[in-house]
Design a protein around this motif. Structure first.
Motif, PDB file in Angstrom:
ATOM      1  N   GLU A   1       0.831  -1.203   0.000  1.00 35.30           N
ATOM      2  CA  GLU A   1       0.000   0.000   0.000  1.00 35.30           C
ATOM      3  C   GLU A   1       0.871   1.259   0.000  1.00 35.30           C
ATOM      4  O   GLU A   1       0.572   2.230  -0.706  1.00 35.30           O
ATOM      5  CB  GLU A   1      -0.950  -0.036   1.197  1.00 35.30           C
ATOM      6  N   VAL A   2       1.952   1.219   0.779  1.00 35.33           N
ATOM      7  CA  VAL A   2       2.870   2.366   0.796  1.00 35.33           C
ATOM      8  C   VAL A   2       3.450   2.589  -0.595  1.00 35.33           C
ATOM      9  O   VAL A   2       3.517   3.712  -1.096  1.00 35.33           O
ATOM     10  CB  VAL A   2       4.000   2.144   1.841  1.00 35.33           C
ATOM     11  N   MET A   3       3.829   1.484  -1.259  1.00 32.98           N
ATOM     12  CA  MET A   3       4.416   1.619  -2.596  1.00 32.98           C
ATOM     13  C   MET A   3       3.407   2.199  -3.579  1.00 32.98           C
ATOM     14  O   MET A   3       3.716   3.139  -4.320  1.00 32.98           O
ATOM     15  CB  MET A   3       4.921   0.267  -3.111  1.00 32.98           C
ATOM     16  N   LEU A   4       2.186   1.670  -3.575  1.00 29.44           N
ATOM     17  CA  LEU A   4       1.150   2.178  -4.487  1.00 29.44           C
ATOM     18  C   LEU A   4       0.927   3.672  -4.267  1.00 29.44           C
ATOM     19  O   LEU A   4       0.894   4.461  -5.213  1.00 29.44           O
ATOM     20  CB  LEU A   4      -0.161   1.442  -4.243  1.00 29.44           C
ATOM     21  N   ALA A   5       0.778   4.054  -2.993  1.00 23.81           N
ATOM     22  CA  ALA A   5       0.482   5.451  -2.678  1.00 23.81           C
ATOM     23  C   ALA A   5       1.660   6.352  -3.002  1.00 23.81           C
ATOM     24  O   ALA A   5       1.488   7.539  -3.293  1.00 23.81           O
ATOM     25  CB  ALA A   5       0.100   5.580  -1.200  1.00 23.81           C
ATOM     26  N   ALA A   6       2.880   5.796  -2.974  1.00 23.53           N
ATOM     27  CA  ALA A   6       4.076   6.618  -3.205  1.00 23.53           C
ATOM     28  C   ALA A   6       4.314   6.880  -4.696  1.00 23.53           C
ATOM     29  O   ALA A   6       5.016   7.829  -5.050  1.00 23.53           O
ATOM     30  CB  ALA A   6       5.298   5.926  -2.594  1.00 23.53           C
ATOM     31  N   ILE A   7       3.741   6.049  -5.561  1.00 22.50           N
ATOM     32  CA  ILE A   7       4.029   6.175  -7.001  1.00 22.50           C
ATOM     33  C   ILE A   7       3.779   7.584  -7.545  1.00 22.50           C
ATOM     34  O   ILE A   7       4.670   8.169  -8.156  1.00 22.50           O
ATOM     35  CB  ILE A   7       3.264   5.095  -7.818  1.00 22.50           C
ATOM     36  N   PRO A   8       2.602   8.192  -7.300  1.00 20.54           N
ATOM     37  CA  PRO A   8       2.380   9.505  -7.913  1.00 20.54           C
ATOM     38  C   PRO A   8       3.216  10.630  -7.296  1.00 20.54           C
ATOM     39  O   PRO A   8       3.434  11.646  -7.941  1.00 20.54           O
ATOM     40  CB  PRO A   8       0.897   9.780  -7.651  1.00 20.54           C
ATOM     41  N   PHE A   9       3.675  10.440  -6.060  1.00 20.39           N
ATOM     42  CA  PHE A   9       4.244  11.580  -5.330  1.00 20.39           C
ATOM     43  C   PHE A   9       5.755  11.506  -5.126  1.00 20.39           C
ATOM     44  O   PHE A   9       6.324  12.316  -4.396  1.00 20.39           O
ATOM     45  CB  PHE A   9       3.535  11.709  -3.973  1.00 20.39           C
ATOM     46  N   THR A  10       6.416  10.516  -5.710  1.00 20.13           N
ATOM     47  CA  THR A  10       7.872  10.389  -5.584  1.00 20.13           C
ATOM     48  C   THR A  10       8.475  10.182  -6.971  1.00 20.13           C
ATOM     49  O   THR A  10       7.761  10.232  -7.968  1.00 20.13           O
ATOM     50  CB  THR A  10       8.246   9.165  -4.726  1.00 20.13           C
ATOM     51  N   ARG A  11       9.781   9.910  -6.994  1.00 26.38           N
ATOM     52  CA  ARG A  11      10.425   9.629  -8.278  1.00 26.38           C
ATOM     53  C   ARG A  11       9.876   8.367  -8.951  1.00 26.38           C
ATOM     54  O   ARG A  11      10.137   8.126 -10.124  1.00 26.38           O
ATOM     55  CB  ARG A  11      11.938   9.452  -8.077  1.00 26.38           C
ATOM     56  N   LEU A  12       9.103   7.584  -8.181  1.00 26.43           N
ATOM     57  CA  LEU A  12       8.452   6.425  -8.800  1.00 26.43           C
ATOM     58  C   LEU A  12       7.457   6.880  -9.868  1.00 26.43           C
ATOM     59  O   LEU A  12       6.995   6.072 -10.673  1.00 26.43           O
ATOM     60  CB  LEU A  12       7.718   5.588  -7.738  1.00 26.43           C
ATOM     61  N   SER A  13       7.143   8.184  -9.877  1.00 29.53           N
ATOM     62  CA  SER A  13       6.217   8.714 -10.879  1.00 29.53           C
ATOM     63  C   SER A  13       6.776   8.598 -12.291  1.00 29.53           C
ATOM     64  O   SER A  13       6.067   8.902 -13.254  1.00 29.53           O
ATOM     65  CB  SER A  13       5.859  10.161 -10.567  1.00 29.53           C
ATOM     66  N   HIS A  14       8.030   8.147 -12.430  1.00 26.74           N
ATOM     67  CA  HIS A  14       8.517   7.915 -13.808  1.00 26.74           C
ATOM     68  C   HIS A  14       7.648   6.857 -14.484  1.00 26.74           C
ATOM     69  O   HIS A  14       7.592   6.785 -15.705  1.00 26.74           O
ATOM     70  CB  HIS A  14      10.004   7.527 -13.832  1.00 26.74           C
ATOM     71  N   MET A  15       6.947   6.049 -13.668  1.00 31.43           N
ATOM     72  CA  MET A  15       5.990   5.090 -14.222  1.00 31.43           C
ATOM     73  C   MET A  15       4.902   5.823 -15.012  1.00 31.43           C
ATOM     74  O   MET A  15       4.435   5.334 -16.040  1.00 31.43           O
ATOM     75  CB  MET A  15       5.378   4.283 -13.073  1.00 31.43           C
ATOM     76  N   LEU A  16       4.477   7.002 -14.528  1.00 32.49           N
ATOM     77  CA  LEU A  16       3.436   7.768 -15.206  1.00 32.49           C
ATOM     78  C   LEU A  16       4.003   8.650 -16.303  1.00 32.49           C
ATOM     79  O   LEU A  16       3.415   8.809 -17.367  1.00 32.49           O
ATOM     80  CB  LEU A  16       2.697   8.670 -14.196  1.00 32.49           C
ATOM     81  N   PHE A  17       5.172   9.244 -16.016  1.00 28.65           N
ATOM     82  CA  PHE A  17       5.676  10.292 -16.901  1.00 28.65           C
ATOM     83  C   PHE A  17       6.573   9.805 -18.036  1.00 28.65           C
ATOM     84  O   PHE A  17       6.737  10.504 -19.035  1.00 28.65           O
ATOM     85  CB  PHE A  17       6.418  11.357 -16.088  1.00 28.65           C
ATOM     86  N   SER A  18       7.168   8.604 -17.876  1.00 28.91           N
ATOM     87  CA  SER A  18       8.127   8.177 -18.902  1.00 28.91           C
ATOM     88  C   SER A  18       7.529   8.127 -20.317  1.00 28.91           C
ATOM     89  O   SER A  18       8.206   8.557 -21.261  1.00 28.91           O
ATOM     90  CB  SER A  18       8.777   6.841 -18.520  1.00 28.91           C
TER      91      SER A  18
ATOM     92  N   PHE B   1       5.306  10.089 -21.545  1.00 32.77           N
ATOM     93  CA  PHE B   1       5.210  11.486 -21.984  1.00 32.77           C
ATOM     94  C   PHE B   1       6.594  12.049 -22.310  1.00 32.77           C
ATOM     95  O   PHE B   1       6.776  12.764 -23.296  1.00 32.77           O
ATOM     96  CB  PHE B   1       4.550  12.347 -20.891  1.00 32.77           C
ATOM     97  N   THR B   2       7.567  11.734 -21.440  1.00 33.33           N
ATOM     98  CA  THR B   2       8.928  12.209 -21.670  1.00 33.33           C
ATOM     99  C   THR B   2       9.428  11.713 -23.017  1.00 33.33           C
ATOM    100  O   THR B   2       9.997  12.475 -23.806  1.00 33.33           O
ATOM    101  CB  THR B   2       9.859  11.680 -20.556  1.00 33.33           C
ATOM    102  N   ARG B   3       9.223  10.422 -23.282  1.00 35.21           N
ATOM    103  CA  ARG B   3       9.699   9.832 -24.530  1.00 35.21           C
ATOM    104  C   ARG B   3       8.938  10.421 -25.721  1.00 35.21           C
ATOM    105  O   ARG B   3       9.536  10.712 -26.761  1.00 35.21           O
ATOM    106  CB  ARG B   3       9.550   8.315 -24.512  1.00 35.21           C
ATOM    107  N   ALA B   4       7.632  10.612 -25.565  1.00 38.97           N
ATOM    108  CA  ALA B   4       6.838  11.173 -26.660  1.00 38.97           C
ATOM    109  C   ALA B   4       7.342  12.574 -27.005  1.00 38.97           C
ATOM    110  O   ALA B   4       7.510  12.927 -28.183  1.00 38.97           O
ATOM    111  CB  ALA B   4       5.366  11.218 -26.275  1.00 38.97           C
ATOM    112  N   TYR B   5       7.628  13.357 -25.973  1.00 38.40           N
ATOM    113  CA  TYR B   5       8.119  14.723 -26.186  1.00 38.40           C
ATOM    114  C   TYR B   5       9.501  14.704 -26.834  1.00 38.40           C
ATOM    115  O   TYR B   5       9.749  15.398 -27.827  1.00 38.40           O
ATOM    116  CB  TYR B   5       8.146  15.471 -24.849  1.00 38.40           C
ATOM    117  N   MET B   6      10.422  13.900 -26.266  1.00 39.10           N
ATOM    118  CA  MET B   6      11.771  13.825 -26.827  1.00 39.10           C
ATOM    119  C   MET B   6      11.734  13.324 -28.271  1.00 39.10           C
ATOM    120  O   MET B   6      12.391  13.866 -29.151  1.00 39.10           O
ATOM    121  CB  MET B   6      12.646  12.880 -25.981  1.00 39.10           C
ATOM    122  N   GLY B   7      10.947  12.256 -28.495  1.00 37.65           N
ATOM    123  CA  GLY B   7      10.845  11.677 -29.832  1.00 37.65           C
ATOM    124  C   GLY B   7      10.338  12.696 -30.833  1.00 37.65           C
ATOM    125  O   GLY B   7      10.874  12.813 -31.945  1.00 37.65           O
TER     126      GLY B   7
END
Lengths: 219, 126
Positions: free
Chosen positions: A182-199, A201-207
């Motif tokens: 539960e801690v891991m799930l809740a931490a995803i959006p609010f820590t560097r684990l958010s690369h799961m969400l943003f990667s 977008f980052t790649r789409a922008y860079m590409g």
């Protein structure tokens, strides 16, 4: 133990999933709103073709220059992420809980395979830890929080392994396992684990920027 | 001589049969996992009489239920059947699979009663 387990696997699970899903939506929407406010020009050259070209190259092992530069890290990274996702999602015990709660079920891994994958995830976390401590270029960009995040990711697997094998006091590790997940799930959006969400977008922008503006590859 | 051997053999089989049949409920220590082709967990620990004593269960049909058209028949009982006689390895319509029926019957009741094992490894003990 009965009440504690009921609480962590009931109301707390709701809180964790709401934080994970709600937090993820919030972070993505806030990011897009920020781009729209500060750099709306980016939207004019976003390209589906170059976005997908970049994403596909970067999710394929050794398909980018950077992946080829450090083969050991590349193998560990890919193996780690595959096990990190496949093991909990296709774990029989987890699917059983989904089935009992929501009457939905899907294909599952044999427990013995999931067991090996768990050990792999823990070993990869150790690899990342040692790398952070010993490699100068990594140490240079490491914050104390990065160690905490590594611990947050390793904890569900470590406790899951101990609970599965019923070593030491089973109920304690079972409850700690649920909490750690539960801690891991809740931490995803609010820590560097958010690369799961943003990667993506980052790649789409860079590409898109490399493909449309610079007329070059980003891989 | 031959007749004597037959009697001894017959007595032996009778004794074996009696021992085996007595060993049904009183000595039951786990849920019979033999129907599962490739069980992933150890058989669930279940001591029939001890359980019912602790839980204060008098009626067989508290657990050995009978459903018809999705409705529980209050006065019917199914202790003369095997759970797997109705519940298949896969769910069929309203009828849960055997695994889910076991989990629902045991864990479901324990959750309601706020007592008894509810974590995986409390029943599937290694």
């Amino acid at each position: 133990m009965h009440d504690v387990y009921q609480f962590v696997s009931g109301p707390l699970a709701w809180v964790a999933f709401l934080l994970f899903i709600g937090g993820s939506l919030y972070r993505i929407i806030a990011m897009l709103a920020e781009v729209k406010e500060k750099e709306p020009f980016i939207f004019t050259y976003m390209s589906l073709k170059y976005s997908l070209r970049s994403i596909l190259h970067w999710i394929t092992p050794f398909a980018t220059y950077n992946w080829r530069r450090n083969p050991v890290l590349t193998v560990v990274t890919f193996v780690f992420h595959i096990c990190l996702f496949a093991c909990p999602i296709f774990l029989l015990a987890h699917v059983t809980l989904w089935d009992e709660a929501w009457d939905i079920r899907w294909w599952t891994l044999p427990d013995a395979v999931a067991d090996v994958m768990t050990v792999i995830v823990i070993a990869c976390c150790l690899f990342f830890l040692i790398r952070r401590v010993t490699q100068r270029e990594v140490k240079f960009v490491t914050y104390p929080s990065d160690y905490v995040i590594l611990g947050i990711v390793a904890a569900p697997f470590l406790t899951g392994f101990l609970a599965y094998h019923q070593w030491f006091t089973y109920p304690v590790f079972m409850i700690l396992h649920v909490l750690a997940g539960e801690v891991m799930l809740a931490a995803i959006p609010f820590t560097r684990l958010s690369h799961m969400l943003f990667s993506p977008f980052t790649r789409a922008y860079m590409g898109s920027e490399f493909g449309v503006i610079r007329k070059s590859k980003d891989y | 001589m031959k007749k004597g051997m037959t009697i001894i053999a017959g007595a032996f089989f009778l004794a074996a049969f009696m021992v085996l049949s007595v060993q049904s409920q009183e000595d039951m220590a786990e849920v019979d996992p033999s129907v599962f082709m490739n069980p992933q967990r150890p058989a669930a620990v279940f001591k029939h009489d001890e359980h019912n004593e602790t839980a204060g269960i008098e009626e067989c049909n508290e657990c050995h239920h009978v459903y018809e058209d999705g409705k529980l028949l209050e006065y019917e009982s199914s202790e003369d059947m095997r759970c797997g006689d109705c519940h298949g390895l896969e769910a069929e319509g309203n009828m849960p699979s055997l695994v889910k029926a076991f989990h629902g019957n045991c864990k479901g009741c324990h959750e309601k009663q706020k007592g008894g094992p509810i974590m995986c490894g409390e029943c599937h003990v290694r």
